[in-house]
Design a protein around this motif. Structure first.
Motif, PDB file in Angstrom:
ATOM      1  N   THR A  29      44.519  42.228  40.487  1.00 17.48           N
ATOM      2  CA  THR A  29      44.083  43.317  39.628  1.00 17.48           C
ATOM      3  C   THR A  29      43.066  42.761  38.641  1.00 17.48           C
ATOM      4  N   LYS A  39      40.611  42.784  45.665  1.00 20.68           N
ATOM      5  CA  LYS A  39      41.540  43.828  46.108  1.00 20.68           C
ATOM      6  C   LYS A  39      42.263  43.403  47.381  1.00 20.68           C
ATOM      7  N   LEU A  89      40.640  43.623  35.428  1.00 24.31           N
ATOM      8  CA  LEU A  89      40.401  44.580  34.358  1.00 24.31           C
ATOM      9  C   LEU A  89      38.921  44.927  34.264  1.00 24.31           C
TER      10      LEU A  89
END
Length: 66
Positions: free
Chosen positions: A53, A48, A55
């Protein structure tokens, strides 16, 4: 991020080795086996902070089964 062998699987394999030795097989006659199950671990806090990103595992499975 870390990629390595699955410890639970390694312990199960170790138990197989012990079983073979206790049943009389000489340790030198038992072949060396390579790990077959691996884990990929990602630090989500670091990802982060880097703006990545990641999943969820459920999303990855559905994406991979396409």
């Amino acid at each position: 991020m870390s990629y390595g062998s699955n410890f639970a699987d390694l312990f199960r394999r170790a138990a197989d080795y012990v079983d073979k030795i206790l049943r009389g097989t000489k340790p030198g006659e038992i072949p060396v086996e390579q790990p077959t199950k691996f884990n990929l671990v990602i630090n989500l806090t670091t990802a982060k902070a880097l703006g990545l990103t990641i999943l969820r595992s459920e999303d990855c499975r559905s994406w991979l089964s396409r």
